[in-house]
Design a protein around this motif. Sequence first.
Motif, PDB file in Angstrom:
ATOM      1  N   LEU A 253     -12.838   3.127  25.015  1.00  0.00           N
ATOM      2  CA  LEU A 253     -11.580   2.946  24.300  1.00  0.00           C
ATOM      3  C   LEU A 253     -11.727   1.984  23.118  1.00  0.00           C
ATOM      4  O   LEU A 253     -12.516   1.041  23.155  1.00  0.00           O
ATOM      5  N   GLU A 254     -10.940   2.239  22.085  1.00  0.00           N
ATOM      6  CA  GLU A 254     -10.747   1.251  21.041  1.00  0.00           C
ATOM      7  C   GLU A 254      -9.723   0.233  21.554  1.00  0.00           C
ATOM      8  O   GLU A 254      -8.972   0.514  22.489  1.00  0.00           O
ATOM      9  N   VAL A 255      -9.695  -0.944  20.948  1.00  0.00           N
ATOM     10  CA  VAL A 255      -8.746  -1.984  21.339  1.00  0.00           C
ATOM     11  C   VAL A 255      -7.673  -2.080  20.268  1.00  0.00           C
ATOM     12  O   VAL A 255      -7.994  -2.285  19.092  1.00  0.00           O
ATOM     13  N   PRO A 256      -6.393  -1.906  20.636  1.00  0.00           N
ATOM     14  CA  PRO A 256      -5.321  -2.038  19.634  1.00  0.00           C
ATOM     15  C   PRO A 256      -5.409  -3.373  18.905  1.00  0.00           C
ATOM     16  O   PRO A 256      -5.613  -4.420  19.522  1.00  0.00           O
ATOM     17  N   TYR A 257      -5.230  -3.337  17.599  1.00  0.00           N
ATOM     18  CA  TYR A 257      -5.409  -4.531  16.769  1.00  0.00           C
ATOM     19  C   TYR A 257      -4.487  -5.665  17.205  1.00  0.00           C
ATOM     20  O   TYR A 257      -4.889  -6.829  17.198  1.00  0.00           O
ATOM     21  N   HIS A 258      -3.261  -5.325  17.627  1.00  0.00           N
ATOM     22  CA  HIS A 258      -2.307  -6.391  17.969  1.00  0.00           C
ATOM     23  C   HIS A 258      -2.740  -7.178  19.202  1.00  0.00           C
ATOM     24  O   HIS A 258      -2.309  -8.318  19.402  1.00  0.00           O
ATOM     25  N   LEU A 259      -3.605  -6.597  20.042  1.00  0.00           N
ATOM     26  CA  LEU A 259      -4.063  -7.310  21.234  1.00  0.00           C
ATOM     27  C   LEU A 259      -5.098  -8.383  20.896  1.00  0.00           C
ATOM     28  O   LEU A 259      -5.420  -9.217  21.744  1.00  0.00           O
ATOM     29  N   LEU A 260      -5.610  -8.372  19.690  1.00  0.00           N
ATOM     30  CA  LEU A 260      -6.627  -9.339  19.295  1.00  0.00           C
ATOM     31  C   LEU A 260      -6.032 -10.589  18.660  1.00  0.00           C
ATOM     32  O   LEU A 260      -6.743 -11.477  18.221  1.00  0.00           O
ATOM     33  N   GLU A 261      -4.717 -10.666  18.636  1.00  0.00           N
ATOM     34  CA  GLU A 261      -4.026 -11.823  18.059  1.00  0.00           C
ATOM     35  C   GLU A 261      -2.971 -12.320  19.034  1.00  0.00           C
ATOM     36  O   GLU A 261      -1.974 -11.652  19.264  1.00  0.00           O
ATOM     37  N   PRO A 262      -3.170 -13.486  19.675  1.00  0.00           N
ATOM     38  CA  PRO A 262      -2.195 -13.965  20.658  1.00  0.00           C
ATOM     39  C   PRO A 262      -0.857 -14.299  20.003  1.00  0.00           C
ATOM     40  O   PRO A 262      -0.808 -14.808  18.888  1.00  0.00           O
ATOM     41  N   THR A 263       0.215 -13.991  20.711  1.00  0.00           N
ATOM     42  CA  THR A 263       1.551 -14.290  20.190  1.00  0.00           C
ATOM     43  C   THR A 263       2.217 -15.429  20.937  1.00  0.00           C
ATOM     44  O   THR A 263       3.302 -15.844  20.572  1.00  0.00           O
ATOM     45  N   ASP A 264       1.572 -15.936  21.997  1.00  0.00           N
ATOM     46  CA  ASP A 264       2.148 -17.033  22.777  1.00  0.00           C
ATOM     47  C   ASP A 264       1.881 -18.350  22.061  1.00  0.00           C
ATOM     48  O   ASP A 264       0.847 -18.975  22.227  1.00  0.00           O
ATOM     49  N   VAL A 265       2.833 -18.779  21.230  1.00  0.00           N
ATOM     50  CA  VAL A 265       2.605 -19.956  20.390  1.00  0.00           C
ATOM     51  C   VAL A 265       2.460 -21.233  21.206  1.00  0.00           C
ATOM     52  O   VAL A 265       1.845 -22.192  20.748  1.00  0.00           O
ATOM     53  N   ASN A 266       3.025 -21.280  22.417  1.00  0.00           N
ATOM     54  CA  ASN A 266       2.909 -22.489  23.216  1.00  0.00           C
ATOM     55  C   ASN A 266       1.448 -22.826  23.486  1.00  0.00           C
ATOM     56  O   ASN A 266       1.018 -23.965  23.394  1.00  0.00           O
ATOM     57  N   TYR A 267       0.670 -21.796  23.839  1.00  0.00           N
ATOM     58  CA  TYR A 267      -0.731 -22.053  24.126  1.00  0.00           C
ATOM     59  C   TYR A 267      -1.558 -22.167  22.862  1.00  0.00           C
ATOM     60  O   TYR A 267      -2.562 -22.846  22.823  1.00  0.00           O
ATOM     61  N   LYS A 268      -1.138 -21.522  21.802  1.00  0.00           N
ATOM     62  CA  LYS A 268      -1.865 -21.668  20.542  1.00  0.00           C
ATOM     63  C   LYS A 268      -1.734 -23.094  20.016  1.00  0.00           C
ATOM     64  O   LYS A 268      -2.686 -23.689  19.560  1.00  0.00           O
ATOM     65  N   ASP A 269      -0.525 -23.650  20.102  1.00  0.00           N
ATOM     66  CA  ASP A 269      -0.286 -24.965  19.525  1.00  0.00           C
ATOM     67  C   ASP A 269      -0.798 -26.087  20.418  1.00  0.00           C
ATOM     68  O   ASP A 269      -1.124 -27.163  19.938  1.00  0.00           O
ATOM     69  N   ASP A 270      -0.857 -25.840  21.717  1.00  0.00           N
ATOM     70  CA  ASP A 270      -1.223 -26.882  22.674  1.00  0.00           C
ATOM     71  C   ASP A 270      -2.598 -27.463  22.389  1.00  0.00           C
ATOM     72  O   ASP A 270      -2.824 -28.659  22.499  1.00  0.00           O
ATOM     73  N   GLY A 271      -3.556 -26.613  22.013  1.00  0.00           N
ATOM     74  CA  GLY A 271      -4.910 -27.093  21.792  1.00  0.00           C
ATOM     75  C   GLY A 271      -5.397 -26.735  20.414  1.00  0.00           C
ATOM     76  O   GLY A 271      -6.463 -26.180  20.284  1.00  0.00           O
ATOM     77  N   ALA A 272      -4.606 -27.010  19.383  1.00  0.00           N
ATOM     78  CA  ALA A 272      -4.974 -26.620  18.028  1.00  0.00           C
ATOM     79  C   ALA A 272      -6.371 -27.142  17.701  1.00  0.00           C
ATOM     80  O   ALA A 272      -6.590 -28.337  17.564  1.00  0.00           O
ATOM     81  N   LYS A 273      -7.323 -26.246  17.594  1.00  0.00           N
ATOM     82  CA  LYS A 273      -8.726 -26.633  17.508  1.00  0.00           C
ATOM     83  C   LYS A 273      -9.121 -27.021  16.090  1.00  0.00           C
ATOM     84  O   LYS A 273      -8.682 -26.420  15.118  1.00  0.00           O
ATOM     85  N   LEU A 274      -9.984 -28.033  15.982  1.00  0.00           N
ATOM     86  CA  LEU A 274     -10.491 -28.466  14.691  1.00  0.00           C
ATOM     87  C   LEU A 274     -11.618 -27.545  14.247  1.00  0.00           C
ATOM     88  O   LEU A 274     -12.615 -27.381  14.956  1.00  0.00           O
ATOM     89  N   ILE A 275     -11.451 -26.935  13.080  1.00  0.00           N
ATOM     90  CA  ILE A 275     -12.501 -26.128  12.465  1.00  0.00           C
ATOM     91  C   ILE A 275     -13.020 -26.907  11.255  1.00  0.00           C
ATOM     92  O   ILE A 275     -12.292 -27.154  10.291  1.00  0.00           O
ATOM     93  N   VAL A 276     -14.281 -27.310  11.323  1.00  0.00           N
ATOM     94  CA  VAL A 276     -14.893 -28.051  10.222  1.00  0.00           C
ATOM     95  C   VAL A 276     -15.524 -27.037   9.274  1.00  0.00           C
ATOM     96  O   VAL A 276     -16.634 -26.547   9.510  1.00  0.00           O
ATOM     97  N   SER A 277     -14.813 -26.694   8.225  1.00  0.00           N
ATOM     98  CA  SER A 277     -15.326 -25.752   7.229  1.00  0.00           C
ATOM     99  C   SER A 277     -16.226 -26.483   6.238  1.00  0.00           C
ATOM    100  O   SER A 277     -16.363 -27.713   6.285  1.00  0.00           O
ATOM    101  N   SER A 278     -16.819 -25.734   5.328  1.00  0.00           N
ATOM    102  CA  SER A 278     -17.723 -26.337   4.343  1.00  0.00           C
ATOM    103  C   SER A 278     -16.981 -27.218   3.342  1.00  0.00           C
ATOM    104  O   SER A 278     -17.599 -28.008   2.621  1.00  0.00           O
ATOM    105  N   THR A 279     -15.647 -27.110   3.311  1.00  0.00           N
ATOM    106  CA  THR A 279     -14.865 -27.903   2.338  1.00  0.00           C
ATOM    107  C   THR A 279     -14.060 -29.031   2.990  1.00  0.00           C
ATOM    108  O   THR A 279     -13.418 -29.805   2.290  1.00  0.00           O
ATOM    109  N   LEU A 280     -14.071 -29.133   4.315  1.00  0.00           N
ATOM    110  CA  LEU A 280     -13.277 -30.160   4.998  1.00  0.00           C
ATOM    111  C   LEU A 280     -13.799 -31.554   4.662  1.00  0.00           C
ATOM    112  O   LEU A 280     -14.984 -31.846   4.847  1.00  0.00           O
TER     113      LEU A 280
END
Length: 343
Positions: A253-280
């Motif tokens: 099976l293919e995976v529907p695109y919407h399943l690859l993006e979480p919509t539960d903002v409570n868990y997204k915001d709880d552990g907002a991860k630090l991404i150190v990009s090349s410009t940070l």
Amino acid sequence: MSVIGETKTATEHAKQQLLHWLNHRKLSMHFQPIVHTAQKTIQGYEALARFPRSDYISSPVELFQLADEMDQLFYLEKHTRELAIELIERYLNPQQKLWVNLSPNVIHDKAFTPGFTHSVIENTNLTARQIVFEITEQSAIKDLDSFKQLLNHYREQGFTVAIDDVGAGYSSLQAISEIKPDYLKVDRSLITNIQHSSEKQFMLEALQHISSKMGSTLIAEGVETETEFAKLTAMGVEMMQGYYFAKPTYPPLEVPYHLLEPTDVNYKDDGAKLIVSSTLTFQDFYLWLSQYTGPIDRQLATIKTEKIQVSMPLQEVIRFAAYSNGSSPSKPIWRELLQWWRS
């Protein structure tokens, strides 16, 4: 006495059934996608053996254990691997991989000879780099040195290696350190309801740290709910597999695109991860830290540039920033941070 007799009869029936399935090619294969949620792509598929309805064999684990007892393990693995490659070839693009079973006990099978898989893919459009041998046996590896020699043989041909069931069964830290797998597949026992268990989160963060240090890629197995997916995403896990995305089936099976993006903002915001990009810069980091409300002692940060991706404890980034307090606020930090982490 009758119970013993019935048990023996059931075992004999199971053995006869397995031989019948092998001789008449009655087994089939299903495929479950392994997704990269950050890239929104399917990285490949795990091949899972399936068999006709049986009163004597209830699961694929029992199937392979029985084959091992009958000295038919290598024959069973050959059959299922050849079938998996044959069925998946038309669906697998050149960037995707196929995960196939490899039981450590196969080296003790009298019929075992290496080189079979390479000979099979020679007649297909697949390459060795697209095949991942997934070590699935849930018991101790009896002869680690011999098994490592086998894995080295496969790696020399271009194949890669995954350890399954990490966090359960045989997958001790010793086996992981000795085998040095390309992929660590975290057992579903650590993933189920991880959003409600700080202990599971601590263990997963430790495995993330180990995989990062070893240069392995971590895959979370058994993801079944959106809240599990959202929490894993917040923790920086990018590769996942489970019923939430798709059940094993054929055709894959293919995976529907919407399943690859979480919509539960409570868990997204709880552990907002630090991404150190090349410009940070240091200034950017201190601004991020001033707004961060998640855990400090059990969170990972990631250095992520075009050429590198490395995870490390957030605490280490904070220590580094404190140590480098005199540096220019507008200076990108990723090179110095990486050097700090590796020193």
